[in-house]
Design a protein around this motif. Structure first.
Motif, PDB file in Angstrom:
ATOM      1  N   LYS A  13      56.640-105.410 -61.838  1.00  0.00           N
ATOM      2  CA  LYS A  13      55.922-105.815 -60.622  1.00  0.00           C
ATOM      3  C   LYS A  13      54.409-105.700 -60.815  1.00  0.00           C
ATOM      4  O   LYS A  13      53.675-106.594 -60.437  1.00  0.00           O
ATOM      5  CB  LYS A  13      56.359-104.951 -59.440  1.00  0.00           C
ATOM      6  N   GLU A  19      52.972-108.301 -63.010  1.00  0.00           N
ATOM      7  CA  GLU A  19      52.962-109.632 -62.394  1.00  0.00           C
ATOM      8  C   GLU A  19      51.797-109.799 -61.425  1.00  0.00           C
ATOM      9  O   GLU A  19      51.489-110.905 -61.011  1.00  0.00           O
ATOM     10  CB  GLU A  19      54.278-109.879 -61.650  1.00  0.00           C
ATOM     11  N   ASN A  20      51.172-108.693 -61.040  1.00  0.00           N
ATOM     12  CA  ASN A  20      50.053-108.740 -60.108  1.00  0.00           C
ATOM     13  C   ASN A  20      48.804-109.150 -60.883  1.00  0.00           C
ATOM     14  O   ASN A  20      48.131-108.318 -61.495  1.00  0.00           O
ATOM     15  CB  ASN A  20      49.882-107.377 -59.424  1.00  0.00           C
ATOM     16  N   SER A  34      43.234-104.603 -54.841  1.00  0.00           N
ATOM     17  CA  SER A  34      44.259-105.339 -55.593  1.00  0.00           C
ATOM     18  C   SER A  34      45.608-105.325 -54.889  1.00  0.00           C
ATOM     19  O   SER A  34      46.409-106.240 -55.058  1.00  0.00           O
ATOM     20  CB  SER A  34      44.423-104.741 -56.993  1.00  0.00           C
ATOM     21  N   LEU A  35      45.859-104.287 -54.110  1.00  0.00           N
ATOM     22  CA  LEU A  35      47.130-104.170 -53.391  1.00  0.00           C
ATOM     23  C   LEU A  35      47.165-105.002 -52.110  1.00  0.00           C
ATOM     24  O   LEU A  35      48.234-105.153 -51.506  1.00  0.00           O
ATOM     25  CB  LEU A  35      47.397-102.702 -53.043  1.00  0.00           C
ATOM     26  N   ASP A  43      46.748-108.148 -51.843  1.00  0.00           N
ATOM     27  CA  ASP A  43      47.152-109.528 -52.162  1.00  0.00           C
ATOM     28  C   ASP A  43      46.037-110.543 -51.897  1.00  0.00           C
ATOM     29  O   ASP A  43      46.261-111.557 -51.242  1.00  0.00           O
ATOM     30  CB  ASP A  43      48.426-109.893 -51.395  1.00  0.00           C
TER      31      ASP A  43
END
Length: 153
Positions: free
Chosen positions: A7, A10-11, A91-92, A94
């Protein structure tokens, strides 16, 4: 060896943040190495035992060039450490990968120019402009984090 979380890998925003953060940390290591080299060249040691090892207690002293390197390094710590927090949280959220990359790039480029201007004593206002430009993405990220987290206050 533990495999990285798929996960997280993929960010793309987090990966871009990781890239620019690593560049900045490596830059901080380079400034630390430069500081040590200037100390040796100028024979200006911060500790008596280092001075004794390198010629005598008369070299237990401050030097303007060493102090300039130290100020550049301290300025990095005052600015890069908050960026590491802001960028990770941002970054979290989105954000758009392109917009996030621009944020990270502007901060990184501004900090590199700031360090070069500091160490090479470039003509004012080069250093302060680089500092100010690098602060813009930090303020932007902080504002976006606050807006996203306000409902949880």
């Amino acid at each position: 060896r533990v495999a990285p979380s798929p996960k997280m890998m993929e960010n793309t925003v987090f990966m871009s943040f990781t890239f620019y953060s690593t560049i900045l940390i490596l830059k901080m290591y380079v400034v630390a190495i430069i500081t040590g080299q200037v100390r040796l060249r100028k024979k200006a040691f911060a500790n008596p035992e280092d001075a004794l090892r390198n010629g005598g207690l008369q070299y237990y002293r401050e030097d303007p060039d060493v102090e300039r390197c130290r100020r550049a390094h301290r300025n990095d710590m005052e600015n890069i450490f908050p960026f590491l927090f802001l960028g990770a949280v941002y970054s979290l959220l989105d954000p758009s990968p392109a917009v996030a990359r621009i944020h990270f790039f502007i901060f990184c480029a501004g900090r590199i120019v700031h360090t070069i201007a500091y160490l090479l004593q470039l003509k004012a206002p080069t250093r302060s402009v680089a500092y100010s430009v690098a602060q813009l993405p930090c303020f932007s990220m902080a504002l976006q984090i606050l807006l996203a987290t306000t409902p949880y206050w």
